[in-house]
Scaffold this motif. Sequence first.
Motif, PDB file in Angstrom:
ATOM      1  N   ILE A  12      66.185  29.929 -15.913  1.00 39.88           N
ATOM      2  CA  ILE A  12      65.883  31.296 -16.342  1.00 39.88           C
ATOM      3  C   ILE A  12      64.455  31.391 -16.876  1.00 39.88           C
ATOM      4  CG2 ILE A  12      66.377  33.009 -18.152  1.00 39.88           C
ATOM      5  CD1 ILE A  12      69.324  32.437 -17.774  1.00 39.88           C
ATOM      6  N   ASP A  13      63.983  30.335 -17.542  1.00 41.06           N
ATOM      7  CA  ASP A  13      62.635  30.372 -18.103  1.00 41.06           C
ATOM      8  C   ASP A  13      61.565  29.942 -17.095  1.00 41.06           C
ATOM      9  OD1 ASP A  13      63.811  27.841 -18.390  1.00 41.06           O
ATOM     10  OD2 ASP A  13      62.910  27.437 -20.335  1.00 41.06           O
ATOM     11  N   ALA A  20      68.263  20.323 -13.847  1.00 43.03           N
ATOM     12  CA  ALA A  20      68.651  21.368 -14.785  1.00 43.03           C
ATOM     13  C   ALA A  20      69.628  22.382 -14.196  1.00 43.03           C
ATOM     14  CB  ALA A  20      67.412  22.092 -15.299  1.00 43.03           C
ATOM     15  N   GLY A  21      69.656  22.528 -12.889  1.00 47.52           N
ATOM     16  CA  GLY A  21      70.489  23.544 -12.257  1.00 47.52           C
ATOM     17  C   GLY A  21      71.962  23.173 -12.249  1.00 47.52           C
ATOM     18  N   ILE A  22      72.751  24.121 -11.800  1.00 47.59           N
ATOM     19  CA  ILE A  22      74.198  23.923 -11.680  1.00 47.59           C
ATOM     20  C   ILE A  22      74.498  23.784 -10.197  1.00 47.59           C
ATOM     21  CG2 ILE A  22      76.466  24.907 -12.141  1.00 47.59           C
ATOM     22  CD1 ILE A  22      75.026  26.528 -14.401  1.00 47.59           C
ATOM     23  N   ALA A  23      74.483  22.551  -9.722  1.00 49.04           N
ATOM     24  CA  ALA A  23      74.646  22.284  -8.295  1.00 49.04           C
ATOM     25  C   ALA A  23      76.118  22.099  -7.961  1.00 49.04           C
ATOM     26  CB  ALA A  23      73.839  21.052  -7.904  1.00 49.04           C
ATOM     27  N   ASP A  24      76.809  23.204  -7.779  1.00 51.45           N
ATOM     28  CA  ASP A  24      78.227  23.137  -7.459  1.00 51.45           C
ATOM     29  C   ASP A  24      78.438  23.229  -5.946  1.00 51.45           C
ATOM     30  OD1 ASP A  24      77.743  25.812  -6.890  1.00 51.45           O
ATOM     31  OD2 ASP A  24      78.997  26.585  -8.502  1.00 51.45           O
ATOM     32  N   ILE A 144      68.290  27.533 -19.730  1.00 50.13           N
ATOM     33  CA  ILE A 144      66.942  27.530 -20.288  1.00 50.13           C
ATOM     34  C   ILE A 144      66.654  26.101 -20.720  1.00 50.13           C
ATOM     35  CG2 ILE A 144      65.474  28.300 -22.213  1.00 50.13           C
ATOM     36  CD1 ILE A 144      67.004  30.951 -22.144  1.00 50.13           C
ATOM     37  N   ILE A 145      65.505  25.558 -20.281  1.00 53.70           N
ATOM     38  CA  ILE A 145      65.179  24.180 -20.663  1.00 53.70           C
ATOM     39  C   ILE A 145      63.945  24.086 -21.561  1.00 53.70           C
ATOM     40  CG2 ILE A 145      66.366  23.107 -18.730  1.00 53.70           C
ATOM     41  CD1 ILE A 145      63.677  22.800 -17.314  1.00 53.70           C
ATOM     42  N   GLY A 146      63.162  25.166 -21.654  1.00 50.57           N
ATOM     43  CA  GLY A 146      62.072  25.216 -22.612  1.00 50.57           C
ATOM     44  C   GLY A 146      60.806  24.460 -22.269  1.00 50.57           C
ATOM     45  N   LYS A 147      60.846  23.621 -21.250  1.00 49.77           N
ATOM     46  CA  LYS A 147      59.641  22.885 -20.859  1.00 49.77           C
ATOM     47  C   LYS A 147      59.836  22.370 -19.439  1.00 49.77           C
ATOM     48  CE  LYS A 147      61.410  18.634 -22.713  1.00 49.77           C
ATOM     49  NZ  LYS A 147      61.462  17.675 -23.711  1.00 49.77           N
TER      50      LYS A 147
END
Length: 181
Positions: A12-13, A20-24, A144-147
């Motif tokens: 999102i950021d 970081a993603g949701i790999a379903d 959101i991972i921030g970096k």
Amino acid sequence: MRKVVAAINLTIDGFCDHTAGIADEEIHDHYTALLNNSDVILYGRTTYELMQFWQTLLEKPSGEQSMDDFAKVIDRIPKIIFSTTLKDTGWATATLADEPLKETVLKLKQQSGGDILIGCRSLIDALANLNLIDEYQLCIHPVIIGKGLPLFDQINERTVFKLLKTKIFGAGATLLYYQRA
């Protein structure tokens, strides 16, 4: 003329991070279909080396159908790698680019066939600056991972886009399809 499609996963950021993603299953199935409708994918060295993970699933399948299917398709599709340091790809369907990015893409666009995929943030930035991307497929994961590495950090000028369509996945990721306005 073939279409150049920039397809990438983001948080999102706005950061590109494959972990970081949701790999379903649904996401894997989507990208398997995207690859099946394409004839080539272009990578930079770093992204290419991350994608080599899928070779391990060919030798030792995960047992998860969607992942194993994706591994088969990513193995099959020709890959062109842009690198100044890589000397050998180690993958039968991957070759090192023998011409600069712009010239390679312009030649590929003139050939008949399926889409030309760009799956690497640095190549997306470079091709966006050259106005050579026909469609952007940005899959925004609800994280959101921030970096990290932002997607559009090397863009030379403001660009306005037109939203073509959206696709919402069950786990909350949203795929946005854009073209330049």
